[in-house]
Scaffold this motif. Structure first.
Motif, PDB file in Angstrom:
ATOM      1  N   CYS A   1     100.521 -17.732  19.970  1.00 40.90           N
ATOM      2  CA  CYS A   1     100.653 -18.904  20.832  1.00 40.90           C
ATOM      3  C   CYS A   1     102.114 -19.255  21.081  1.00 40.90           C
ATOM      4  CB  CYS A   1      99.915 -20.098  20.220  1.00 40.90           C
ATOM      5  SG  CYS A   1      98.128 -19.994  20.404  1.00 40.90           S
TER       6      CYS A   1
ATOM      7  N   SER B   1     103.379 -17.568  24.052  1.00 46.80           N
ATOM      8  CA  SER B   1     102.806 -17.902  25.353  1.00 46.80           C
ATOM      9  C   SER B   1     103.840 -18.637  26.215  1.00 46.80           C
ATOM     10  CB  SER B   1     101.544 -18.751  25.191  1.00 46.80           C
ATOM     11  OG  SER B   1     101.880 -20.043  24.753  1.00 46.80           O
TER      12      SER B   1
ATOM     13  N   CYS C   1     104.460 -22.526  25.466  1.00 48.75           N
ATOM     14  CA  CYS C   1     105.125 -22.730  24.180  1.00 48.75           C
ATOM     15  C   CYS C   1     106.560 -22.197  24.217  1.00 48.75           C
ATOM     16  CB  CYS C   1     104.349 -22.054  23.056  1.00 48.75           C
ATOM     17  SG  CYS C   1     102.790 -22.883  22.688  1.00 48.75           S
TER      18      CYS C   1
ATOM     19  N   ARG D   1     101.925 -25.772  20.806  1.00 44.64           N
ATOM     20  CA  ARG D   1     101.465 -24.665  19.966  1.00 44.64           C
ATOM     21  C   ARG D   1     100.099 -24.978  19.366  1.00 44.64           C
ATOM     22  NH1 ARG D   1     104.234 -23.649  14.423  1.00 44.64           N
ATOM     23  NH2 ARG D   1     102.904 -25.436  14.036  1.00 44.64           N
TER      24      ARG D   1
ATOM     25  N   CYS E   1      97.243 -24.736  21.870  1.00 40.30           N
ATOM     26  CA  CYS E   1      96.878 -23.336  22.093  1.00 40.30           C
ATOM     27  C   CYS E   1      96.070 -22.800  20.908  1.00 40.30           C
ATOM     28  CB  CYS E   1      98.145 -22.507  22.303  1.00 40.30           C
ATOM     29  SG  CYS E   1      97.868 -20.733  22.409  1.00 40.30           S
TER      30      CYS E   1
ATOM     31  N   LYS F   1      91.809 -21.175  20.120  1.00 40.37           N
ATOM     32  CA  LYS F   1      91.592 -19.791  19.671  1.00 40.37           C
ATOM     33  C   LYS F   1      91.141 -19.665  18.227  1.00 40.37           C
ATOM     34  CE  LYS F   1      94.983 -18.055  22.918  1.00 40.37           C
ATOM     35  NZ  LYS F   1      96.211 -17.315  23.117  1.00 40.37           N
TER      36      LYS F   1
END
Length: 100
Positions: A46, A49, A52, A87, A90, A94
């Protein structure tokens, strides 16, 4: 404290008691080395990404700016919270797909 140890060991053979913890510790250490925390893995993904990365760059810029000054009242709390929020947002989507 010695009395408590005797109470715990009372009724158990001394030979088996001494060997078992050492064997169990060795087995536990081997198992712990093989285990990987999925939270850490997902956090790393993350952080890479796009959103982030943007908030991390803002945090790093603020940290560099504050670190370059000798006397400043500025802190990077807002940037840090923004990065951690992005963060964790995200990660939240998941992480629970991996939990059994």
């Amino acid at each position: 404290m010695v009395f408590e140890n005797k109470m715990i060991m009372n009724g158990e053979p001394d030979d088996e008691e001494e060997e078992t913890p050492a064997e169990e510790e060795g087995e536990e250490e081997e198992e712990e080395e093989d285990m990987v925390d999925p939270l850490e893995t997902i956090r790393a993904k993350c952080e890479a990404s796009e959103h982030c990365t943007h908030t991390r760059e803002r945090l790093e810029a603020c940290t560099a700016r504050v670190g370059s000054r000798s006397h400043t009242e500025e802190e990077c709390t807002e940037e840090l919270f923004d990065f951690l929020h992005a963060r964790d947002h995200c990660v939240a989507h998941k992480l629970f797909h991996n939990v059994k």
